[in-house]
Design a protein around this motif. Structure first.
Motif, short mmCIF file in Angstrom:
data_model
loop_
_atom_site.label_atom_id
_atom_site.label_comp_id
_atom_site.label_asym_id
_atom_site.label_seq_id
_atom_site.Cartn_x
_atom_site.Cartn_y
_atom_site.Cartn_z
N SER A 5 -2.69 16.17 -6.37
CA SER A 5 -4.09 16.30 -6.15
C SER A 5 -4.78 14.99 -5.51
O SER A 5 -6.25 15.01 -5.02
N SER A 6 -4.80 14.37 -5.82
CA SER A 6 -5.41 12.82 -5.08
C SER A 6 -4.50 12.59 -3.98
O SER A 6 -5.70 11.80 -2.99
N ALA A 7 -4.32 13.15 -3.42
CA ALA A 7 -3.40 12.62 -1.99
C ALA A 7 -4.74 13.09 -1.14
O ALA A 7 -5.12 12.12 0.07
N PRO A 8 -5.77 14.21 -0.83
CA PRO A 8 -6.68 14.37 0.28
C PRO A 8 -7.54 12.74 0.01
O PRO A 8 -7.79 12.06 1.07
N LYS A 9 -7.75 12.09 -1.21
CA LYS A 9 -8.47 11.42 -1.09
C LYS A 9 -8.08 9.44 0.03
O LYS A 9 -8.66 8.87 -0.36
N LEU A 10 -6.57 10.01 -0.38
CA LEU A 10 -5.48 8.70 0.19
C LEU A 10 -5.20 8.78 1.64
O LEU A 10 -5.01 8.00 2.32
N GLU A 11 -5.84 10.29 2.10
CA GLU A 11 -5.12 10.80 3.67
C GLU A 11 -5.72 9.46 4.73
O GLU A 11 -5.02 9.15 5.55
N ALA A 12 -7.34 9.27 4.67
CA ALA A 12 -7.74 8.10 5.53
C ALA A 12 -6.72 7.23 5.62
O ALA A 12 -6.68 6.54 6.59
N GLU A 13 -6.66 6.74 4.37
CA GLU A 13 -5.63 4.73 3.72
C GLU A 13 -4.50 5.12 4.52
O GLU A 13 -3.81 4.28 4.91
N LEU A 14 -3.67 6.29 4.18
CA LEU A 14 -2.42 6.87 5.19
C LEU A 14 -2.38 6.73 6.69
O LEU A 14 -1.30 5.99 7.00
N GLY A 15 -3.15 7.38 6.69
CA GLY A 15 -3.53 7.56 8.30
C GLY A 15 -3.40 5.80 8.83
O GLY A 15 -2.59 5.60 10.05
N ALA A 16 -4.53 5.11 8.19
CA ALA A 16 -4.56 4.00 8.57
C ALA A 16 -3.34 3.15 8.52
O ALA A 16 -3.04 2.09 9.29
N LEU A 17 -2.08 3.45 7.54
CA LEU A 17 -1.18 2.67 7.32
C LEU A 17 -0.23 2.83 8.23
O LEU A 17 0.86 1.95 9.39
N LEU A 18 -0.17 4.08 8.89
CA LEU A 18 0.73 4.89 9.63
C LEU A 18 0.34 3.52 11.33
O LEU A 18 1.82 3.87 12.11
N SER A 19 -0.86 3.20 11.17
CA SER A 19 -1.27 2.73 12.41
C SER A 19 -0.73 1.22 12.78
O SER A 19 -0.25 0.49 13.76
N TYR A 20 0.03 1.17 11.78
CA TYR A 20 0.50 -0.75 11.46
C TYR A 20 1.56 -0.36 12.14
O TYR A 20 2.04 -1.78 12.47
N ALA A 39 0.70 -1.34 0.04
CA ALA A 39 0.06 -0.23 0.03
C ALA A 39 0.57 0.99 0.09
O ALA A 39 0.60 2.06 -1.31
N ILE A 40 1.42 1.15 0.20
CA ILE A 40 2.37 2.59 0.95
C ILE A 40 3.17 2.75 -0.84
O ILE A 40 3.55 4.41 -1.11
N GLY A 41 3.93 1.93 -1.44
CA GLY A 41 4.19 2.07 -2.34
C GLY A 41 3.49 2.75 -3.75
O GLY A 41 3.80 3.48 -4.07
N ILE A 42 1.82 1.91 -3.20
CA ILE A 42 1.09 2.48 -4.75
C ILE A 42 0.34 3.78 -4.31
O ILE A 42 0.35 4.21 -4.76
N ILE A 43 0.00 4.22 -2.95
CA ILE A 43 -0.08 5.08 -2.51
C ILE A 43 1.39 6.72 -2.70
O ILE A 43 0.66 7.34 -3.30
N THR A 44 2.28 6.04 -2.62
CA THR A 44 3.73 6.91 -3.38
C THR A 44 3.70 7.27 -4.77
O THR A 44 3.62 8.47 -5.46
N GLN A 45 3.47 6.16 -5.26
CA GLN A 45 3.29 6.28 -6.51
C GLN A 45 2.02 7.28 -7.31
O GLN A 45 2.94 7.92 -7.91
N ILE A 46 0.57 6.53 -6.50
CA ILE A 46 0.37 7.57 -6.54
C ILE A 46 0.12 9.43 -7.09
O ILE A 46 -0.14 10.55 -7.96
N VAL A 47 0.23 9.78 -5.24
CA VAL A 47 0.99 11.04 -5.57
C VAL A 47 1.87 11.96 -6.13
O VAL A 47 1.66 13.22 -6.24
N LEU A 48 3.20 11.13 -6.27
CA LEU A 48 4.17 11.39 -6.53
C LEU A 48 3.59 12.07 -7.91
O LEU A 48 4.13 12.80 -8.87
N THR A 49 2.69 11.25 -9.13
CA THR A 49 2.60 10.72 -10.41
C THR A 49 1.05 12.28 -10.61
O THR A 49 1.13 13.49 -11.15
#
Length: 383
Positions: free
Chosen positions: A225-240, A212-222
């Motif tokens: 503007s996609s970042a807000p849609k992924l914020e909750a997902e990234l927040g959950a990932l940090l909790s792992y 997931a962190i690799g997928i989020i990173t490639q989306i956001v670097l590309t």
């Protein structure tokens, strides 16, 4: 250094996963080590000796990509009297000579490891050829298959990296830029529409290469503007994050074992550093996660696998800063690797020339140190 070993769980044979980081801080001359690494690369793994296959991850194209990148950084550097771009062309020629062996992209292999897509991307940026860009974008059809993988190495996220690479070479061509961005938007839409958690081979991976962190990173670097849609997902990932500072390889979390770029804290740290600014609401939390993760890398990151970017000391070094970064790199010299092998403390690479599994990756880390560049991984978050 390498003979001081710490016991670690489940390592092959009698070799532990890592050795103790308890020697005095040290450093080596990065420019000298870069040249030594490059000379080993062309001497021990000349173009015609490297088996075809592997895209930007391993094989001749991966080595060609290193030399392509180094030519941009060291335009006047010569190796055996030839500039870096000549070496890049020689390794590309080896890949092209075996073109008929390549099956081409498929839904299960459309990331940075695909040879055809990687060759097209490299040719497009070196020749500035719009027709090759169109050919690369046409392969979006493979990535849009419902069964396509989403991760970086074999999936859609890796295709996004190739599109970013090409986009940078055509910034002054509006038509080509629009084609690339339309293609990237379509790929991102399909990743975002995929069921969660994203899975590869039936497992919900967390890390940079398959997770997931690799997928989020490639989306956001590309597309930032996609970042807000992924914020909750990234927040959950940090909790792992484990109490140790490390991250699990997959979900549900199992044993705290691997401290690699591909699986574990180093890949998460490097990813977070490159996307943090797009998540202002998570910035303080991300900083705390990075700090804790680096403690784990410092303690358990001197790996006995042959130093490389994906699962070795070179990649773990790039997740650290300052003297810690320099200290880790001292374990990636030719002398130290031989010492580890003599002491029975080295698990040799299956792809010893490769950008992500061998000497080419070690050279990249030394170049980062030599030029004081941002600590990024070539082929992942350098663009």
């Amino acid at each position: 250094m390498a003979e001081q070993a710490a016991a670690a769980q489940g390592a092959p044979a009698s070799i532990p996963r890592y050795f103790r980081n308890d020697t005095q801080l040290s450093r080596r001359d990065p420019h000298k080590q870069l040249l030594a690494s490059l000379n080993r690369l062309i001497t021990e793994y000349p173009p015609h000796h490297i088996p075809p296959g592997g895209g930007l991850y391993y094989g001749p194209i991966s080595v060609a990509y290193l030399f392509y990148a180094l030519h941009r950084i060291y335009p006047d550097l010569l190796l055996d009297d030839y500039p870096m771009n000549t070496w890049s062309a020689a390794y590309i020629e080896q890949a092209q000579a075996h073109m008929k062996q390549y099956k081409g992209p498929s839904p299960s292999k459309c990331g940075v490891s695909d040879d055809i897509m990687s060759l097209l991307a490299l040719y497009a940026v070196t020749a500035k050829d719009p027709d090759t860009v169109k050919e690369l974008c046409d392969f979006a059809a493979e990535t849009l298959d419902p069964e396509a993988s989403n991760e970086w190495l074999y999936g859609r996220a890796g295709y996004l990296y190739l599109l970013r690479l090409v986009r940078g070479a055509f910034a002054d061509n509006k038509d080509v830029t629009e084609l690339i961005e339309d293609t990237a938007d379509e790929v991102i839409d399909n990743i975002m529409a995929s069921p969660r958690p994203w899975k590869w081979h039936g497992k919900a991976y967390v890390g940079a290469v398959h997770g997931a962190i690799g997928i989020i990173t490639q989306i956001v670097l590309t597309d930032p503007s996609s970042a807000p849609k992924l914020e909750a997902e990234l927040g959950a990932l940090l909790s792992y994050q484990y109490e140790s500072g490390n991250f699990p390889s997959s979900l549900p979390p199992g044993r705290d074992r691997l401290v690699h770029f591909c699986h574990g804290a180093p890949g998460v740290v490097s990813s977070l550093i490159s996307i943090k600014r797009y998540f202002p609401g998570l910035e303080d939390r991300i900083d705390r996660v990075i700090s804790k993760a680096r403690e784990c890398i410092w303690e358990r990151g001197l790996l006995t696998k042959e130093p490389c970017l994906c699962h070795g000391i070179s990649g773990n070094a790039l997740a650290l800063e300052g003297e810690q970064f320099e200290h880790f790199l001292t374990y990636t010299t030719g002398h130290e690797i031989k010492s580890m092998a003599r002491d029975g403390m080295l698990e040799k690479s299956d792809d010893p020339s490769a950008l992500w599994c061998g000497e080419a990756g070690r050279a990249w880390a030394w170049a980062v140190a030599d030029k004081g560049m941002q600590k990024r991984f070539l082929g992942y978050n350098d663009i």
